[in-house]
Design a protein around this motif. Structure first.
Motif, mmCIF file in Angstrom:
data_model
loop_
_atom_site.group_PDB
_atom_site.id
_atom_site.type_symbol
_atom_site.label_atom_id
_atom_site.label_comp_id
_atom_site.label_asym_id
_atom_site.label_seq_id
_atom_site.Cartn_x
_atom_site.Cartn_y
_atom_site.Cartn_z
ATOM 1 N N ARG A 219 31.881 -13.600 -42.294
ATOM 2 C CA ARG A 219 32.949 -14.209 -41.507
ATOM 3 C C ARG A 219 32.453 -14.643 -40.125
ATOM 4 O O ARG A 219 32.690 -15.760 -39.685
ATOM 5 N N ASP A 220 31.750 -13.751 -39.427
ATOM 6 C CA ASP A 220 31.289 -14.046 -38.064
ATOM 7 C C ASP A 220 29.857 -14.572 -38.076
ATOM 8 O O ASP A 220 29.004 -14.119 -37.320
ATOM 9 N N PHE A 221 29.596 -15.561 -38.917
ATOM 10 C CA PHE A 221 28.229 -16.069 -39.048
ATOM 11 C C PHE A 221 27.677 -16.677 -37.763
ATOM 12 O O PHE A 221 26.457 -16.663 -37.565
ATOM 13 N N PRO A 222 28.507 -17.244 -36.829
ATOM 14 C CA PRO A 222 27.884 -17.804 -35.613
ATOM 15 C C PRO A 222 27.192 -16.757 -34.748
ATOM 16 O O PRO A 222 26.335 -17.112 -33.930
ATOM 17 N N ARG A 223 27.524 -15.469 -34.920
ATOM 18 C CA ARG A 223 26.904 -14.426 -34.100
ATOM 19 C C ARG A 223 25.542 -13.994 -34.610
ATOM 20 O O ARG A 223 24.806 -13.300 -33.900
ATOM 21 N N ALA A 253 27.622 -4.980 -39.899
ATOM 22 C CA ALA A 253 27.152 -5.015 -38.512
ATOM 23 C C ALA A 253 28.094 -5.824 -37.629
ATOM 24 O O ALA A 253 28.362 -5.443 -36.477
ATOM 25 N N CYS A 254 28.616 -6.933 -38.135
ATOM 26 C CA CYS A 254 29.545 -7.740 -37.345
ATOM 27 C C CYS A 254 30.868 -7.017 -37.123
ATOM 28 O O CYS A 254 31.463 -7.104 -36.037
ATOM 29 N N ARG A 255 31.324 -6.294 -38.126
ATOM 30 C CA ARG A 255 32.607 -5.596 -37.999
ATOM 31 C C ARG A 255 32.507 -4.406 -37.050
ATOM 32 O O ARG A 255 33.493 -4.046 -36.395
ATOM 33 N N GLN A 256 31.357 -3.767 -36.988
ATOM 34 C CA GLN A 256 31.204 -2.561 -36.186
ATOM 35 C C GLN A 256 30.705 -2.842 -34.778
ATOM 36 O O GLN A 256 30.356 -1.897 -34.062
ATOM 37 N N SER A 257 30.630 -4.093 -34.367
ATOM 38 C CA SER A 257 30.172 -4.428 -33.021
ATOM 39 C C SER A 257 31.163 -5.400 -32.391
ATOM 40 O O SER A 257 31.982 -6.023 -33.076
ATOM 41 N N ALA A 258 31.081 -5.523 -31.076
ATOM 42 C CA ALA A 258 32.010 -6.379 -30.338
ATOM 43 C C ALA A 258 31.790 -7.840 -30.698
ATOM 44 O O ALA A 258 30.661 -8.265 -30.990
ATOM 45 N N PRO A 259 32.862 -8.646 -30.693
ATOM 46 C CA PRO A 259 32.724 -10.063 -31.076
ATOM 47 C C PRO A 259 31.833 -10.866 -30.142
ATOM 48 O O PRO A 259 31.375 -11.947 -30.516
ATOM 49 N N THR A 260 31.572 -10.382 -28.941
ATOM 50 C CA THR A 260 30.740 -11.124 -27.989
ATOM 51 C C THR A 260 29.267 -10.756 -28.071
ATOM 52 O O THR A 260 28.463 -11.328 -27.334
ATOM 53 N N THR A 261 28.909 -9.805 -28.928
ATOM 54 C CA THR A 261 27.518 -9.353 -29.023
ATOM 55 C C THR A 261 26.842 -9.995 -30.232
ATOM 56 O O THR A 261 27.490 -10.310 -31.229
ATOM 57 N N PRO A 262 25.520 -10.195 -30.164
ATOM 58 C CA PRO A 262 24.819 -10.810 -31.291
ATOM 59 C C PRO A 262 24.452 -9.779 -32.359
ATOM 60 O O PRO A 262 24.410 -8.567 -32.112
ATOM 61 N N VAL A 263 24.184 -10.283 -33.543
ATOM 62 C CA VAL A 263 23.605 -9.505 -34.645
ATOM 63 C C VAL A 263 22.300 -10.190 -35.009
ATOM 64 O O VAL A 263 22.294 -11.365 -35.396
ATOM 65 N N GLU A 264 21.217 -9.471 -34.854
ATOM 66 C CA GLU A 264 19.892 -10.086 -34.980
ATOM 67 C C GLU A 264 19.221 -9.635 -36.275
ATOM 68 O O GLU A 264 19.238 -8.456 -36.635
ATOM 69 N N VAL A 265 18.617 -10.601 -36.968
ATOM 70 C CA VAL A 265 17.861 -10.353 -38.190
ATOM 71 C C VAL A 265 16.385 -10.577 -37.890
ATOM 72 O O VAL A 265 16.013 -11.615 -37.317
ATOM 73 N N SER A 266 15.565 -9.611 -38.268
ATOM 74 C CA SER A 266 14.122 -9.730 -38.087
ATOM 75 C C SER A 266 13.428 -9.377 -39.395
ATOM 76 O O SER A 266 13.976 -8.650 -40.226
ATOM 77 N N ILE A 267 12.224 -9.913 -39.570
ATOM 78 C CA ILE A 267 11.435 -9.701 -40.785
ATOM 79 C C ILE A 267 10.096 -9.111 -40.379
ATOM 80 O O ILE A 267 9.407 -9.657 -39.505
ATOM 81 N N LEU A 268 9.739 -8.007 -40.993
ATOM 82 C CA LEU A 268 8.477 -7.325 -40.707
ATOM 83 C C LEU A 268 7.686 -7.206 -42.001
ATOM 84 O O LEU A 268 8.189 -6.675 -43.000
ATOM 85 N N GLU A 269 6.472 -7.712 -41.997
ATOM 86 C CA GLU A 269 5.602 -7.640 -43.167
ATOM 87 C C GLU A 269 4.726 -6.396 -43.088
ATOM 88 O O GLU A 269 4.083 -6.145 -42.063
ATOM 89 N N GLY A 270 4.712 -5.630 -44.152
ATOM 90 C CA GLY A 270 3.870 -4.451 -44.247
ATOM 91 C C GLY A 270 2.928 -4.542 -45.427
ATOM 92 O O GLY A 270 2.891 -5.546 -46.151
ATOM 93 N N TYR A 271 2.170 -3.491 -45.614
ATOM 94 C CA TYR A 271 1.190 -3.493 -46.698
ATOM 95 C C TYR A 271 1.872 -3.473 -48.061
ATOM 96 O O TYR A 271 1.428 -4.148 -48.995
ATOM 97 N N ASN A 272 2.947 -2.716 -48.193
ATOM 98 C CA ASN A 272 3.606 -2.547 -49.486
ATOM 99 C C ASN A 272 4.764 -3.502 -49.708
ATOM 100 O O ASN A 272 5.369 -3.497 -50.787
ATOM 101 N N GLY A 273 5.138 -4.307 -48.717
ATOM 102 C CA GLY A 273 6.241 -5.226 -48.907
ATOM 103 C C GLY A 273 6.778 -5.735 -47.580
ATOM 104 O O GLY A 273 6.129 -5.634 -46.529
ATOM 105 N N LEU A 274 7.994 -6.262 -47.640
ATOM 106 C CA LEU A 274 8.661 -6.825 -46.479
ATOM 107 C C LEU A 274 9.880 -5.989 -46.116
ATOM 108 O O LEU A 274 10.545 -5.418 -46.986
ATOM 109 N N THR A 275 10.167 -5.945 -44.832
ATOM 110 C CA THR A 275 11.346 -5.236 -44.330
ATOM 111 C C THR A 275 12.241 -6.226 -43.603
ATOM 112 O O THR A 275 11.813 -6.872 -42.653
ATOM 113 N N ILE A 276 13.467 -6.354 -44.087
ATOM 114 C CA ILE A 276 14.481 -7.178 -43.431
ATOM 115 C C ILE A 276 15.363 -6.238 -42.616
ATOM 116 O O ILE A 276 16.003 -5.344 -43.168
ATOM 117 N N GLN A 277 15.391 -6.427 -41.304
ATOM 118 C CA GLN A 277 16.112 -5.544 -40.403
ATOM 119 C C GLN A 277 17.309 -6.268 -39.797
ATOM 120 O O GLN A 277 17.214 -7.433 -39.419
#
Length: 448
Positions: A219-223, A253-277
């Motif tokens: 729902r809050d995709f712009p954040r 994450a969007c529901r549990q945080s204030a509407p004015t704050t961002p929700v950030e997605v990061s990707i970390l590559e490791g030896y055994n796979g990828l981590t989406i945070q």
């Protein structure tokens, strides 16, 4: 004074007579004394027996009292705890002891209590499995029918979006399309809880497309802030499950945080796979809520629809079910959040990743690039060109005309017969055939 009996003989007779009379009396006294002692012994024995009987009666009364207490304990404590444990998936170690009085276990009544307990366990398990199966069938049927209607709705909305070009109308249709996508996501999550396929089969997709697809269903995709680039690809069989799981984590994450704050997605590559945070800037979670969230995301315990709380919460349970079924992992923590809120993690192992597609070399793209020049070739063929421009005569209908040429000796040594032709040897022929087909099509249109 003169003795009364002076004659010794007379004294002897008196004594003998008295002895004859006293002997039977003595015997009777002895007999009575013996009988009295026997009676006293019998009385003592009877009193001892009575005391033993009273002791036995007291012990029997205590035993009956313990059995009564044991029956009350079985009915009011143990059996309800057993049924509750079976309903919530607890083990026997979480139950109270089987007997209030351990000495009752060896008695026939204690054995009967054990039989009652086993029968109760079997009946409870059978009833629970029947109820769970009925609930899964009902929920699966409802979600399947509603999902079919939602698919028709989204298809109609997509056709409308592609057909219309009015910006005002498109601005009004976009929220409807977004709401339909969110409804489809919720239905897919519930379908995943009933062991159904969450969506259609997809091809291998870039990881960034997976992230963007998840963001589009929130729902809050712009954040939501996503990475700008990532070279990784995801195997087609886990594209839709990862999109659903990541969308649920983003929505949470969007529901549990204030509407004015961002929700950030990061990707970390490791030896055994990828981590989406997923990092949010919310207030965090209590220890109890955090432990419950970890348990739901682990997917270790099967989800039972009949045990969900009211109102039910499907999001994290659906993520855990998808993770357990397709081989990735999900977790939450507070220590690693970059915004001071909660960090949600999706770990994608290497076997679930796909190799990037191989880009063909330039000399291998003749067939693919030929259609792009078709319009230019058709326009060139429509206008009459001098023969020297393309090396052959053109008839009135636009078809090429054959003509004989004098044999020209080769400028150099001939190519060996065994040597294969080069890869671009058919480029000229392909262009020629495309031009011929285009010219014929234009000629047919003009004649009609």
């Amino acid at each position: 004074m003169t003795p009364l009996f002076s004659d010794p003989a007379l004294w002897t007779g008196v004594v003998l007579g008295a002895g004859a009379v006293g002997l039977p009396l003595g015997r009777k006294v002895s007999t009575h004394r013996a009988r009295s002692r026997a009676l006293q012994s019998q009385v003592t024995t009877a009193e001892s027996a009575a005391a033993a009987s009273r002791q036995q009666l007291a012990e029997a009364g205590e035993a009956i009292g313990r059995l009564h207490e044991e029956a009350e304990y079985l009915a009011s404590v143990h059996l309800p705890a057993l049924v509750a444990a079976l309903q919530h998936g607890l083990t026997d170690g979480d139950l109270p002891s089987e007997f209030l009085h351990p000495d009752v276990a060896a008695s026939p009544t204690g054995q009967a209590f054990l039989v009652i307990r086993d029968h109760t366990r079997k009946l409870s398990i059978a009833a629970s499995e029947h109820a769970e199966g009925s609930a899964r069938v009902a929920v699966g049927a409802v979600t399947g029918s509603v999902m079919a209607l939602v698919n028709e709705l989204t298809h109609a909305i997509t056709k409308l979006l592609n057909a219309e070009h009015d910006e005002t109308l498109l601005a009004r249709i976009q929220p409807i399309d977004h709401a339909a996508s969110q409804l489809a996501r919720r239905l897919q999550v519930v379908s995943a809880l009933t062991d159904r396929w969450p969506g259609r089969q997809r091809e291998d997709a870039p990881l960034l497309d997976v992230v963007r697809g998840a963001v589009s269903r929130v729902r809050d995709f712009p954040r939501v802030r996503v990475p700008h680039e990532s070279p990784h690809y995801v195997a087609g069989r886990v594209v839709e499950p990862l999109v659903l799981a990541l969308a649920e984590l983003l929505d949470n994450a969007c529901r549990q945080s204030a509407p004015t704050t961002p929700v950030e997605v990061s990707i970390l590559e490791g030896y055994n796979g990828l981590t989406i945070q997923v990092h949010d800037a919310g207030p965090g979670m209590s220890p109890e809520s955090l432990a419950m969230a970890k348990l739901r995301l682990s997917g270790e315990h099967p989800v039972r629809l009949t045990e969900l709380r009211n109102p039910p919460s499907f999001g994290l349970l659906g993520v855990g079910a998808l993770a357990a079924r397709y081989g990735f992992r999900a977790d939450v923590d507070e220590q690693q959040s970059i915004h001071g809120g909660v960090r949600a993690v999706l770990f994608v192992p290497r076997p679930l990743l796909a190799a990037p597609p191989v880009v063909p070399a330039p000399h291998q793209t003749v067939t693919a690039t030929a259609p792009r020049h078709r319009a230019h070739t058709a326009a060139a063929a429509a206008a009459p060109l001098p023969p020297e421009d393309h090396g052959f005569d053109v008839a009135a209908d636009g078809l090429p005309m054959r003509r004989r040429h004098a044999a020209v000796p080769p400028a150099g040594p001939a190519r060996p017969v065994a040597e294969p032709p080069s890869l671009d040897a058919g480029a000229a022929l392909a262009a020629f055939m495309n031009g011929t087909r285009s010219a014929r099509a234009l000629s047919d249109e003009e004649s009609s």
